[in-house]
Each structure stands twice: as structure tokens, then as C-alpha cells.
Design a protein around this motif. Sequence first.
Motif, PDB file in Angstrom:
ATOM      1  N   THR A  34     -85.069  43.403  27.246  1.00 50.66           N
ATOM      2  CA  THR A  34     -85.837  42.344  27.905  1.00 50.66           C
ATOM      3  C   THR A  34     -84.952  41.521  28.834  1.00 50.66           C
ATOM      4  OG1 THR A  34     -85.390  40.921  26.017  1.00 50.66           O
ATOM      5  CG2 THR A  34     -87.488  42.096  26.014  1.00 50.66           C
ATOM      6  N   ARG A  35     -83.672  41.862  28.886  1.00 55.90           N
ATOM      7  CA  ARG A  35     -82.735  41.077  29.703  1.00 55.90           C
ATOM      8  C   ARG A  35     -82.062  41.956  30.767  1.00 55.90           C
ATOM      9  NH1 ARG A  35     -85.309  37.789  27.965  1.00 55.90           N
ATOM     10  NH2 ARG A  35     -84.896  36.116  26.516  1.00 55.90           N
ATOM     11  N   SER A  36     -82.862  42.764  31.433  1.00 50.44           N
ATOM     12  CA  SER A  36     -82.264  43.636  32.444  1.00 50.44           C
ATOM     13  C   SER A  36     -81.654  42.809  33.574  1.00 50.44           C
ATOM     14  CB  SER A  36     -83.312  44.607  32.993  1.00 50.44           C
ATOM     15  OG  SER A  36     -84.453  43.910  33.426  1.00 50.44           O
ATOM     16  N   GLY A  37     -82.136  41.563  33.737  1.00 50.00           N
ATOM     17  CA  GLY A  37     -81.619  40.689  34.788  1.00 50.00           C
ATOM     18  C   GLY A  37     -80.135  40.380  34.622  1.00 50.00           C
ATOM     19  N   SER A  38     -79.659  40.361  33.369  1.00 52.18           N
ATOM     20  CA  SER A  38     -78.243  40.020  33.147  1.00 52.18           C
ATOM     21  C   SER A  38     -77.334  41.081  33.745  1.00 52.18           C
ATOM     22  CB  SER A  38     -77.958  39.935  31.646  1.00 52.18           C
ATOM     23  OG  SER A  38     -78.986  39.268  31.007  1.00 52.18           O
ATOM     24  N   SER A  39     -77.703  42.357  33.558  1.00 54.23           N
ATOM     25  CA  SER A  39     -76.856  43.417  34.104  1.00 54.23           C
ATOM     26  C   SER A  39     -76.902  43.406  35.636  1.00 54.23           C
ATOM     27  CB  SER A  39     -77.269  44.778  33.557  1.00 54.23           C
ATOM     28  OG  SER A  39     -78.659  44.888  33.526  1.00 54.23           O
ATOM     29  N   TRP A  40     -78.031  43.011  36.167  1.00 53.85           N
ATOM     30  CA  TRP A  40     -78.140  42.908  37.628  1.00 53.85           C
ATOM     31  C   TRP A  40     -77.181  41.857  38.175  1.00 53.85           C
ATOM     32  CZ3 TRP A  40     -79.267  45.416  41.709  1.00 53.85           C
ATOM     33  CH2 TRP A  40     -79.623  44.790  42.903  1.00 53.85           C
ATOM     34  N   GLU A  41     -76.932  40.816  37.389  1.00 54.77           N
ATOM     35  CA  GLU A  41     -76.005  39.763  37.824  1.00 54.77           C
ATOM     36  C   GLU A  41     -74.601  40.333  38.059  1.00 54.77           C
ATOM     37  OE1 GLU A  41     -76.682  36.685  38.713  1.00 54.77           O
ATOM     38  OE2 GLU A  41     -78.797  37.073  38.318  1.00 54.77           O
ATOM     39  N   ILE A  42     -74.229  41.340  37.260  1.00 56.09           N
ATOM     40  CA  ILE A  42     -72.905  41.965  37.445  1.00 56.09           C
ATOM     41  C   ILE A  42     -72.861  42.643  38.820  1.00 56.09           C
ATOM     42  CG2 ILE A  42     -71.328  43.756  36.582  1.00 56.09           C
ATOM     43  CD1 ILE A  42     -72.544  43.196  33.785  1.00 56.09           C
ATOM     44  N   TRP A  43     -73.936  43.377  39.120  1.00 55.34           N
ATOM     45  CA  TRP A  43     -74.009  44.036  40.427  1.00 55.34           C
ATOM     46  C   TRP A  43     -73.933  42.991  41.557  1.00 55.34           C
ATOM     47  CZ3 TRP A  43     -74.494  49.055  42.393  1.00 55.34           C
ATOM     48  CH2 TRP A  43     -74.889  49.134  43.735  1.00 55.34           C
ATOM     49  N   MET A  44     -74.688  41.912  41.371  1.00 57.60           N
ATOM     50  CA  MET A  44     -74.713  40.871  42.408  1.00 57.60           C
ATOM     51  C   MET A  44     -73.339  40.235  42.571  1.00 57.60           C
ATOM     52  SD  MET A  44     -77.728  40.726  43.697  1.00 57.60           S
ATOM     53  CE  MET A  44     -78.022  39.117  44.384  1.00 57.60           C
ATOM     54  N   GLY A  45     -72.645  40.039  41.442  1.00 60.40           N
ATOM     55  CA  GLY A  45     -71.292  39.463  41.495  1.00 60.40           C
ATOM     56  C   GLY A  45     -70.344  40.371  42.262  1.00 60.40           C
ATOM     57  N   LEU A  46     -70.442  41.675  41.980  1.00 61.19           N
ATOM     58  CA  LEU A  46     -69.577  42.628  42.692  1.00 61.19           C
ATOM     59  C   LEU A  46     -69.930  42.683  44.179  1.00 61.19           C
ATOM     60  CD1 LEU A  46     -69.398  45.503  40.049  1.00 61.19           C
ATOM     61  CD2 LEU A  46     -67.516  44.033  40.808  1.00 61.19           C
ATOM     62  N   THR A  47     -71.206  42.549  44.486  1.00 58.97           N
ATOM     63  CA  THR A  47     -71.618  42.540  45.898  1.00 58.97           C
ATOM     64  C   THR A  47     -71.070  41.301  46.601  1.00 58.97           C
ATOM     65  OG1 THR A  47     -73.635  43.709  45.302  1.00 58.97           O
ATOM     66  CG2 THR A  47     -73.621  42.659  47.459  1.00 58.97           C
ATOM     67  N   PHE A  48     -71.099  40.193  45.881  1.00 61.92           N
ATOM     68  CA  PHE A  48     -70.574  38.942  46.429  1.00 61.92           C
ATOM     69  C   PHE A  48     -69.105  39.106  46.810  1.00 61.92           C
ATOM     70  CE2 PHE A  48     -68.374  34.898  45.576  1.00 61.92           C
ATOM     71  CZ  PHE A  48     -69.032  34.057  46.473  1.00 61.92           C
ATOM     72  N   LEU A  49     -68.331  39.751  45.917  1.00 58.92           N
ATOM     73  CA  LEU A  49     -66.883  39.884  46.153  1.00 58.92           C
ATOM     74  C   LEU A  49     -66.541  41.047  47.080  1.00 58.92           C
ATOM     75  CD1 LEU A  49     -65.270  39.322  42.649  1.00 58.92           C
ATOM     76  CD2 LEU A  49     -64.929  37.949  44.711  1.00 58.92           C
ATOM     77  N   LEU A  50     -67.172  42.203  46.816  1.00 59.36           N
ATOM     78  CA  LEU A  50     -66.723  43.437  47.466  1.00 59.36           C
ATOM     79  C   LEU A  50     -67.705  43.987  48.492  1.00 59.36           C
ATOM     80  CD1 LEU A  50     -65.505  45.250  44.206  1.00 59.36           C
ATOM     81  CD2 LEU A  50     -64.119  43.931  45.825  1.00 59.36           C
ATOM     82  N   GLY A  51     -68.850  43.327  48.644  1.00 61.73           N
ATOM     83  CA  GLY A  51     -69.887  43.875  49.519  1.00 61.73           C
ATOM     84  C   GLY A  51     -69.854  43.333  50.929  1.00 61.73           C
ATOM     85  N   GLY A  52     -68.905  42.414  51.188  1.00 63.87           N
ATOM     86  CA  GLY A  52     -68.870  41.821  52.533  1.00 63.87           C
ATOM     87  C   GLY A  52     -69.648  40.531  52.610  1.00 63.87           C
TER      88      GLY A  52
END
Lengths: 327, 267
Positions: B174-192
Motif C-alpha cells: 500500500t506504500r508504493s509511493g515510498s519506493s517512487w521517492e527513491i527514484w525521484m531522489g536519484l532523478t533530482f541528483l543524477l537526472g539533470g
Amino acid sequence: MPPDIRVHGLVKHYVVPERGAGLRASLRSVWRRRRRLVRAVDGISFEVAPGEIVGFLGPNGAGKTTSLKVLSGLLHPTHGRVDVLGFTPWDRRADFLARITLIMGQRQQLFWDLPAGDSFQVNKAVFGIDDAVFRRTVGLLTELLELDGLLTKPVRQLSLGERMKVELAAGLLHGPRVLFLDEPTIGLDVTMQQRIRAFVARYNAETGATVLLTSHYMADVKALAQRVIVIDRGRLLYDGALHGLAERYAPHKTITVHLEQPVDPAELRGLGEIVSQEGAQVTVRTRKDEAPAVTGQLLARLPVADLSVEDPPLEEVIEQVFRGNRT
Amino acid sequence: MTFRLGLAGPLAMLRAEMADMLQYRVVVFLYALWGFIHPIVYMAVWSAVAGEGDVGGLRQSDFTAYYLTFMIVSHLTVAIEIYTFGPMIQYGRLSPHLLRPMHPVWVAAARNLSYKAVAVLLLIPIWTALFLVLRPEFGATPASIALFMLSLAGAVLLSFLAGTGFALLAFWTTRSGSSWEIWMGLTFLLGGQVAPVELLPGVMGQLAAALPMRYTLGFPIEVLLNRLPPGEVALGLALQAGWVAAAAVIVALVWRAGIRHYEAVGA
């Protein structure tokens, strides 16, 4: 003709997390999660012939909705074989989905903020319904379900009954051969319930569609189904004619007499259990095997103007079935 | 599982989703406007750092061009599936879509595209005003514009597949949003996002070049602004295509496993 629906040894079990109330239980569950196996459906088998309307009965949590979800392909079963129109439902082949519908009284497929006509257009495109067929079907459904003016109003502004009618129509646009109806009249007033019932009966008569119907309203079942399947705790308790249910499970009959004038309660002594005595009307409950004798005594001893012998109400019979299963 | 091929169903779904999204145009606009705030902040910070000189070869005007392009690219590549498709699975609203002979991922795609289409109509005047005020130097050429369009299409597809993949975790949690935050964090740092990838030092730069996040956001901007030599553009496009293919396979596998797991909770 082969059955439209074949179910053999259907089992659907769920594993659900469980914990007590309070902070302590909450903390404990962080380290050790307790799980419980729920046997929603536990080995049921039945067949439904083409064109048949079958009432699928059971108390809340009996496994009715879960069964319908497996039969319509929403859920994968734990075990068992299911064949609907020659398809395995959970393969969800396009040809299968185009021939069935599942209408759930508490779930909706319509866009909430758009007129239902927009959702109809989506279904038309998705099911590949021909323009002429679509127009004819919408016209027919509008007439039968009295949908005039409802298809252009945003769904959120429709009353519950109006929404249910529109849901029903949306689920039938593609002309399904098998209808799974899960509580189609839930929450509706008596008039609307009757209208939906009449519509389902007419749809079945005109198209020869097979209908598997769950409802908590026995009036739905009595009006539509000749045959009922009763399940409780995931197990099949009865599969047969509706009238056979009372014969098997109701141990008594209800005798109602209208007398020419009221009588003293003492005169009713020995005539079985007096359920009520209101003026000149007396209702007596008696064991089934004693009903002929009691009827004879009533006619002999009292000034009877009218008399009827009936099985107890279906609700009572069903309750008896469940009580018998749980004791 | 087979579903009918053909685009009539998805297009009808797109039309209905567009109509639905227009009902919420103000909310949609506010969400999208929030997406414009971040790049304005990054632009201001990097411009201040660069001053009259440069940072790693990027001048103020380069940062302006980068983050103005970022505004459009980030809007077009935003993945909303964790907020749209995920709850559909979690609360059982997927069921009506499973009863139609059209793969439910089309519903997610229609919602994604309609959100972007409605919001972009509202954002264009703001972006144009910023463009006229800031007068950036894009240095784009017809070739870089064509390659930008290609890489942008890849970025839209990749971010959609990533968003869908994470949303599908709702079959299990029920907390799939938490794992998405990891992706978003990596995008923030490494995605430009916080900085153009070319400014990332050493290992971070190498990681950014290899991981998929850059190909959902920063890469198309770098292509448009001619910041990459032809060889790196070609390599980037190949890597992006590889990530799209990998993501498509992962989404298909997760869907297949997840749908077997779709259970009673509200379904």
C-alpha cells in the motif's frame, strides 16, 4: 447444449495481515507480522445452462462476490477449474471479455465528472461496437431503463438509482451473453428495484443471456431465479430449485386464517404455535408434517372465511440454512 | 492474456480523459505551475554562482537556456502513474478496466497524456513571457531540434514506463509511493535536475551517464542545447532506447506477476 458456466472445485484463499488494537500490538507487528488465511471460496462446483437465471445467495463474507470475480476473470483462483463460454476467465481473452459483463452495485465504471454518454463512447470504441448496432442498443436500453435525459448529465449529478440504471446500460452495450450481477439493486428504493428486476427478466427473455445474480433482497431472487445456489463460508450448501429450499430447510408451514368474527384466544389452544392474532386474522406456525391435521382442525373448530398455507418467508428459510451450517 | 489491437479504444479513452481533465483545469494548472517553480530556483542559484564568469564552462545564459528548456521537458516527462494508476490498483478501481478488452495500461497512458496536454496549454503563455523577459541563447540547430524531438519522445516513454512500473508495486504494497521517492531522489541528483549532468563530478557523472534517470530528463535538454558531441548523442540515444526496452520488459513482467496477485481488497 453445453453449460455456459462450469465451475469445478473452485478455491480462493487470501492471506491477510492481522493485529490487535493499540500501540503495543502495533509495535509488536513491526517485528512479527501475524497473518491469517481467509478461505473465501473453499471448493465449490456447479454448472449453469445457457439462458438460465441463477440466484447466488449467502450472508456477507460467504464468498459470493469473490466467486463472481473469479468467474469474470478479475481474480486468479487458488485452485480449481472454471470454464465460462469455453474460456478460462482469468486468461481475459478479448473474445471472452466481449461476451460477459460484471455489474457490481457498489462499483462503477463510469467517468464520475462526465456525462455517461462519454463513457458509452469509450465502451463503443473499446468493444468495437458498430455505429448502427450502438445506436440501436442505446435506443433500446434508453427505452427499457428509462434513461431519457440521464446520458447527458454528469454522472456525479445522478441519483443512486439513476446511476445504477446507467451502469447497467453501460455494462450491456456490447450485448454480453453472460451477466454476472453483484447486488444490482443495493441501496435502491422499491420502485427502482422492481424496474431493474423487470429489465433483467426482459433482457434474459429477449436475448437468452445467462444470468448469475447475487442479492440480499430476496424479492430480486424470487422475481428472477428459478434456481438458487447457496454458499456460506466459501462452501456450497444448496444448489437446486428455489421452492426446494423451503422443502428441505424449513421444518414448518405458516397457516393464515381469516375468520368470520374474532374468537377467544382459548379456542386456539392446541392448534400449533400462534404467531399472531389480530382481530379476525390468526397466523399459526406448525410443523410441516402436522400442517394437514392442523388445517383440518382449524376448519372444523373455527368459523373460517379464508385460509392459506405457506412456506415461511424466503429470508427466514435462508437464515435457517445458514444457522444450520454454523451449528 | 490477449487484448484487442487497434487504437480506437485508446483514442476514445484519451478523448474522455481529456474531457475529464478539463473539469479539473484549475487544479491541473496549479500542479503544473508548481513544476515551474523548481527550475526558476535552480536557474537563479546557478546564475548567481556563475556571476559574470562560468561554472564548468556554463555561463548565466547557458543556465537560463537549460532551465527554460527544463520547464517544458520536465512537464512533458513527468510521471504521474504513482498518483493515478497506483491508487486504481490499491483501491480496486482497476476492476472495470480489467473487464474491457483493452490493456489497462492504456488508461494510465491516456491520463498521463491528457494531464500534460491540458496543463501545457495553460503553461505556454507563462513560458513565453519568461522567454521574452530572459531572452536565452539556445544555440539549437535544425539537427539538434530533430534529435531533441527523438530523445524527448524516448524520455516521455521511459518516464511513463518507470512511473507505471513503480505504480504496479501497489499489487503488493500500500506504500508504493515510498519506493517512487527513491527514484525521484536519484532523478533530482543524477537526472539533470539540481544541476546539468555535465557539472556532476567524477563517479556521479559516470553514474548519471549510465543510469536511466538522465534519459528521462536531462539528456533531451543537453541534445537541444548542443552540449554533446555527435558520438555522445548517438551513445545517449542508444542507451535511452536500451532503457526503454528494459523498462518495457520489466513492466510487462511485473504486470503479469501483479495481476495474479490482484486480490480482494476493494477489487
